[in-house]
Write an enzyme that holds these catalytic residues in place. Structure first.
Site, PDB file in Angstrom:
ATOM      1  N   THR A 136     -13.566  -5.435  25.794  1.00  0.00           N
ATOM      2  CA  THR A 136     -12.381  -6.045  26.390  1.00  0.00           C
ATOM      3  C   THR A 136     -11.284  -6.106  25.321  1.00  0.00           C
ATOM      4  O   THR A 136     -11.496  -5.732  24.176  1.00  0.00           O
ATOM      5  CB  THR A 136     -12.668  -7.475  26.878  1.00  0.00           C
ATOM      6  N   LYS A 147     -10.112  -5.950  19.030  1.00  0.00           N
ATOM      7  CA  LYS A 147      -9.634  -6.122  17.656  1.00  0.00           C
ATOM      8  C   LYS A 147      -9.313  -7.560  17.307  1.00  0.00           C
ATOM      9  O   LYS A 147      -9.018  -7.873  16.148  1.00  0.00           O
ATOM     10  CB  LYS A 147      -8.376  -5.265  17.452  1.00  0.00           C
ATOM     11  N   VAL A 195     -10.230   0.596  14.644  1.00  0.00           N
ATOM     12  CA  VAL A 195      -9.262   1.501  13.994  1.00  0.00           C
ATOM     13  C   VAL A 195      -9.679   2.935  14.295  1.00  0.00           C
ATOM     14  O   VAL A 195     -10.779   3.357  13.960  1.00  0.00           O
ATOM     15  CB  VAL A 195      -9.230   1.294  12.471  1.00  0.00           C
ATOM     16  N   LYS A 252      -4.548  -3.095  12.839  1.00  0.00           N
ATOM     17  CA  LYS A 252      -5.407  -2.028  12.310  1.00  0.00           C
ATOM     18  C   LYS A 252      -5.276  -1.885  10.800  1.00  0.00           C
ATOM     19  O   LYS A 252      -6.280  -1.762  10.089  1.00  0.00           O
ATOM     20  CB  LYS A 252      -5.074  -0.710  13.015  1.00  0.00           C
TER      21      LYS A 252
END
Length: 815
Positions: free
Chosen positions: A556, A580, A610, A683
């Protein structure tokens, strides 16, 4: 001479008794046979309950006795020809009349002594043996019914009497010399003391009766007939892949039976072992199955130095410690005398080499009386502070790994505790006998099922390891992941020895569980029909199930889902995150998650944070683990932005190109996270953190190109505003084109600083020839100072992201 013993399930009803009789008839055609039988299934418990009811004046015992009488009468009518029933029916009625009189006396006295209780329960075996004898007589068998109470002599410890083997062996030998028949039918479990009072030799004692007769008669074999095909490497109700044990030594069988294997009553082995009489455990309902042969020590071949895994539940651990113990002779003697005086059986003992502490495992029901007796025995030491008060831990179990040949195999203990540790199972106490036939561990009862499965997998399941997956998110990436898993199930089992079970699925509204694995061809329908539930309900169930080799997969972009990782890692559930948010949250939390991962041996993997499926984080970690140092990182990390700027040339509106990227699955659910630079900031921060830099989002410079007005309102408002701002985007493009450059959104990290922003990329740059949704990462390190280590490829898309998650999932499962 052979001795055959049949348990309660084998004589539960007339149909089962007929199976017993077929086996007995086959036996007596070849050998003289002693047939020992238990009470009909469930009868012993019912008799005990009736006695208990009578002792408190509860007249329900009368109805219970009527039901039991009817059960036996029905068995006689179903088993015997109608012309030959009357004598046996009359015998059953006589016994129940006597039984009712005894219970009436108990009710009047409001007292149920051990002696009376033994008398009451003896009727179960007496009746079953008499009924079977009657049936065999109708078949013209040459038989004699033998009252075990006339031959087996015990002390007067009612309920669990000790056998006087000298007198018993003499009685049995004399009786069989004086009587010559092909078959002898004996009620198990019951005996008598010197005063001829009925006694019993412990629950499960019919096995023991069989062993007593086998030893006294020096029988060729003792066959224990039950409802399973022998002993198993673990309880098949707990371990789905438990395997039969064809051969086992006496010592191994005793260890397994002591530690909870219910197939054979523990004292059974000793009498036959002393005479070297084999014991064969067989299945009444599958008589052709080999079963388990118990005999002298066998030579271990290959990896069969472990015979089985067993457990005892309802254990309490008593710990006594203090300086007053050190170097004091007789301390342990006083402890065990205190327990023995209260008839408390010690199951396991462990003492530190410093003599500063000692702990014993006992039955949980005895915990209170045991603590009281120890406190009394060491009252002086406790009052003077030489000892700490006894600590009592309840809700525990003992798990034992048993094998005669463990002592010749290095590393068994390490393998056992390593497997438990990797699955987050905490061991409270450990014991290993000097004979090294068993290693026992005390642990929480909540972990028993998981522990036994983990150990069985470690020692017996050499073909594969089962991985239990719990997947949160079934949208675009989640759906692709499930399809990939389904496609690869056979390959993973055959090539990597991994059996994948998708045990749990959750979306924003529903949660679905199946311990045998969710049907991946039909998961959408099953999830649609599943119970409603939140991510917190999902995690609660995962923790409660406590399954081995569990992996939670977050596909998700939800902050609430990212917030549950700690609860999972603390239960040694590996976390694989496409999301993330966790790894890019506060640096403190990032470190905490990493710390929990190490502490609980639960991988926390987020490769797809990433570069989607590209091995960016894995490569970075490999560089660092091998001693390299990262000096600089330059990267195009947004497949979305690269797609957009590769397709935007001013002929179509910028907004339409962004919409195309979203429709093709390259953007975050809210594209502003991509276009505003937030996603790229996350990232580069994750890469910097993995490189060892303490960095927060506020520390990253963002040279944004999106007008501030685009961040107002909904996603649709965002698209409308971009259409209005088309001149701005066209100007950006034209400026770059005028310099023969391309627009790329570049992230950089150097000297502890990170920045992201739109840049003009000249033709000689590595970033210039970056097409479609590709990402490119350049690592400048001590080993790659001028020519960087380059990672390039698709950095967005459901398929490649799912494949990256899949790879992390496999890594987590193979730890």
């Amino acid at each position: 001479m052979k001795v055959l013993k049949f348990g309660g399930s084998s004589v539960a009803n007339a149909a089962n008794m007929n199976k017993v009789i077929e086996i007995v008839q086959e036996s007596i055609q070849k050998d003289k046979t002693v047939l020992v039988v238990s009470a009909l299934g469930g009868v012993t418990d019912a008799l005990l309950q009736a006695g208990a009811q009578a002792s408190v004046g509860n007249d329900a015992y009368k109805e219970a006795l009527k039901e039991l009488e009817q059960k036996h009468l029905d068995t006689v009518r179903a088993l015997l020809p109608i012309q030959q029933q009357s004598a046996t029916l009359s015998l059953v009625k006589q016994h129940f009349n006597e039984l009712e009189n005894i219970c009436d006396g108990v009710s009047l006295l409001r007292e149920l002594s051990g002696r009376t209780k033994d008398r009451i329960v003896s009727f179960g075996e007496l009746l079953s043996s008499l009924i079977i004898s009657a049936k065999l007589q109708t078949l013209h068998a040459d038989l004699q019914w033998v009252d075990a109470r006339q031959l087996v002599v015990t002390d007067s410890a009612f309920g669990n009497a000790a056998v006087d083997f000298e007198a018993t062996n003499e009685n049995i030998a004399a009786y069989f010399r004086a009587n010559q028949h092909q078959l002898y039918v004996v009620p198990g479990f019951i005996a008598a003391d010197q005063q001829k009072n009925t006694t019993t030799v412990g629950r499960g004692g019919s096995d023991y009766t069989g062993a007593i007769f086998a030893a006294a008669l020096n029988a060729a074999v003792l066959e224990i007939w039950t409802d399973v095909s022998g002993m198993m490497t673990a309880d098949p109700r707990v371990v789905q892949n438990a395997k039969p044990i064809n051969h086992i030594s006496y010592q191994e069988a005793m260890e397994l039976s002591h530690f909870g294997a219910k197939i054979i009553y523990p004292p059974t082995i000793q009498p036959v072992m002393s005479r070297n009489i084999p014991v064969w455990v067989k299945n009444t309902f599958a008589p052709k199955a080999y079963g388990t042969l118990i005999e002298q020590v066998l030579t271990a071949n290959g990896n069969d130095f472990i015979r089985g895994i067993s457990s005892i539940n309802n254990i309490a651990l008593l710990s006594l410690e203090g300086t007053g113990m050190v170097g004091v002779p007789g301390f342990s003697k006083r402890l065990f005398e205190a327990l023995a005086n209260e008839q408390v059986n010690v199951i396991l003992i462990t003492q530190s080499s410093s003599e500063h502490s000692i702990c014993v495992a006992i039955n949980d029901a005895n915990a209170i009386v045991a603590k009281r007796s120890i406190d009394q025995a060491f009252n002086h030491e406790l009052r003077s502070g030489l000892l700490e008060p006894v600590k009592v831990e309840q809700g525990l179990s003992v798990v034992a790994v048993v094998g005669e040949k463990m002592k010749s195999q290095p590393g068994v203990s390490g393998k056992m505790f390593g497997a438990l540790g990797r699955n987050g199972i905490n061991v409270r106490a450990i014991a290993q006998g000097s004979s090294e036939k068993n290693i026992s561990a005390v642990l929480s009862s909540a972990d028993v099922k998981k522990a036994i499965n983990v150990l069985h997998e470690e020692f017996f399941e050499t073909t594969y390891k089962q991985l239990n997956l719990f997947i949160a998110g079934t949208g675009n990436v989640g759906g692709k992941l499930l399809a990939q898993i389904h496609k690869q199930l056979v390959y993973l089992k055959d090539q990597l020895r991994l059996q994948i079970h998708v045990t749990g699925l959750a979306n924003s509204k529903k949660i679905l569980f199946n311990e045998d694995g969710i049907d991946l061809e039909n998961w959408k329908v099953l999830l649609a029909d599943a119970a409603p539930g939140s991510i917190h309900d999902f995690v609660k169930r995962i923790r409660e199930k406590n399954l081995r080799n569990s992996v939670f997969v977050d596909v998700t972009a939800n902050e609430e889902v990212a917030g549950v990782y700690e609860q999972l890692l603390e239960k040694s559930v590996a976390v694989v995150a496409c999301n993330k948010i966790a790894a890019s949250s506060s640096y403190e939390r990032y470190l905490h998650l990493k710390s929990l991962s190490r502490q609980y041996n639960a991988p926390f993997l987020f490769e797809t944070n990433v570069g989607a499926g590209l091995p960016v984080i894995g490569t970075l970690n490999d560089l660092l683990r091998s001693g390299d140092q990262v000096n600089r990182i330059q990267a195009v990390l947004s497949g979305t932005l690269n797609f957009v700027f590769n397709h935007y040339n001013g002929t179509k509106s910028f907004a339409s190109v962004v919409r195309q990227a979203q429709e093709e699955g390259y953007t975050e659910p809210d594209p502003r996270l991509d276009l505003g630079g937030t996603d790229v900031m996350r990232k580069i921060m994750i890469l910097a953190r993995e490189a060892g830099q303490q960095l927060e989002m506020k520390d990253i410079t963002n040279n944004a190109f999106l007008p501030a007005s685009c961040f107002n309102g909904s996603v649709e408002d965002f698209y409308n505003e971009m259409e209005k701002q088309e001149p701005h985007f066209k100007a950006l493009y034209n400026e770059a084109a005028s310099r023969n450059c391309k627009l790329k959104f570049v992230a950089s990290y150097e000297h502890g600083k990170a920045a992201v922003g739109l840049q003009h990329i000249p033709a000689e740059s590595d970033f210039y020839h970056l097409y479609g949704k590709d990402n490119l990462v350049l690592f400048f390190t001590e080993r790659y100072p001028e020519q960087p280590l380059v990672i390039k490829g698709a950095g967005a898309g459901a398929d490649v992201t799912a494949s990256g998650v899949f790879a992390d999932m496999i890594r987590a499962g193979r730890v």
